[in-house]
Design an enzyme around this catalytic site. Sequence first.
Site, short mmCIF file in Angstrom:
data_model
loop_
_atom_site.label_atom_id
_atom_site.label_comp_id
_atom_site.label_asym_id
_atom_site.label_seq_id
_atom_site.Cartn_x
_atom_site.Cartn_y
_atom_site.Cartn_z
N GLY A 11 45.12 39.15 30.05
CA GLY A 11 43.51 39.59 28.75
C GLY A 11 44.14 39.89 27.71
N GLY A 14 41.89 39.89 24.45
CA GLY A 14 40.34 40.82 24.24
C GLY A 14 40.39 42.03 23.12
CD GLN A 15 37.38 46.95 21.62
OE1 GLN A 15 37.42 47.72 22.74
NE2 GLN A 15 37.23 47.17 20.70
CG ASP A 37 42.25 35.99 27.83
OD1 ASP A 37 41.57 35.43 28.75
OD2 ASP A 37 42.42 37.21 27.00
CB ILE A 38 40.75 32.11 31.37
CG1 ILE A 38 39.59 34.14 30.19
CG2 ILE A 38 40.72 33.21 32.90
CD1 ILE A 38 38.45 33.68 31.07
CG ASP A 55 41.44 32.84 36.63
OD1 ASP A 55 41.27 34.33 36.90
OD2 ASP A 55 40.46 32.14 37.53
CE1 TYR A 145 35.07 48.43 32.93
CE2 TYR A 145 33.80 49.93 32.20
CZ TYR A 145 34.75 49.29 32.16
OH TYR A 145 36.46 49.81 31.28
CE LYS A 149 38.12 49.28 34.20
NZ LYS A 149 38.79 48.54 34.07
N1 SER Z 1 33.91 50.87 26.42
C1 SER Z 1 33.24 50.29 28.59
C2 SER Z 1 31.88 49.81 28.01
O1 SER Z 1 31.34 50.35 26.87
C3 SER Z 1 33.94 51.68 28.63
O2 SER Z 1 34.42 52.06 29.07
O3 SER Z 1 31.99 49.92 28.91
#
Ligand code: SER
Length: 316
Positions: A11, A14-15, A37-38, A55, A145, A149
């Site tokens: 990843g 990503g950010q 990353d993909i 992936d 999400y 988690k």
């Molecule tokens: N930054 C994440 C989100 O906004 C929260 O962990 O989904």
Amino acid sequence: MAEKERILVIGAAGQVGTELVLKLREVFGETNVIASDIKTPGYEIFEGGPYEILDVLDVKRVNHIVSKHGVKQVYLMAAFLSSTAEQNPGFAWNLNMNGLLNILNMARKEKIAKVFWPSSIAVFGPNSPKEKCLQFVVTEPNTVYGISKLAGERWCEYFFEKSKVDVRSVRYPGLIGYNSQPGGGTTDYAVHIFYQAIKKGSYECYLKADTALPMMYMDDAIRATIEIMEAPSEKVKIRSSYNVSGMSFSPSELAIQIKKHVAQFEISYKPDHRQQYAETWPVSIDDSFAKNNWGWQAEFDLKKMTVDMMQNLKMI
Ligand code: SER
């Protein structure tokens, strides 16, 4: 610090992945950090050291990359965040859960020695405390999400207890940095607002003015990540995931700080679906366990973060 074990970041485009790769390469040497990353990442990540298209759901290829590079540590940063996960719950669950299980299973089979996997403040839900939310409280997330988690945290602890897998995790708050853009999260506004303030002098926020959330500057987040991975094993007493706290602010409080740098800055509010996710999360986090167990301490508050963001973004 630095034992020179080979590190794989999954990843990396990503950010967080972007910033993490840059820091890990600086600390451990560019040849020791394999970014993956993909998709093809930005120039700096692609050119700065080994890079593989990967992936995390493709177990065969993950195995191949790990043995090809002699990887010992994996930082698993690939995931769907809160907003995108709600739009595609099935895929989000598959990626967030099976991605993690693939890596934990490799560690169980001793193909890798250490794993970092980020959890999130999204494990908390409407029945969790709002202020200074403690480590061990009711966690009843109502977003896909958050559910992924929370389940991930349970798996991490399970693999540690049953199979001695050395997995380490922190619950990231919203993350703010200038090197990379967030994607698909509820807290993304806190990055976008800076870009729009500089470009247009105004920003339309998708959260209400007073929606305060836990946030953290990227420097602190990357430091927390590497510090927990480098901590002696016996100090990492919680093997689900640690609360870590940086700062807490609402869009209107952030706007006040930005105005100090862009005098004409105007913020307006048009709440969308993300407001409801934000409202289920705590306003602030108690991170005493991370402080006491492995010495965590955040350095950036709202004011210091805003000054640093502005200075760096104006130079880009
Ligand atoms: N930054 C994440 C989100 O906004 C929260 O962990 O989904």
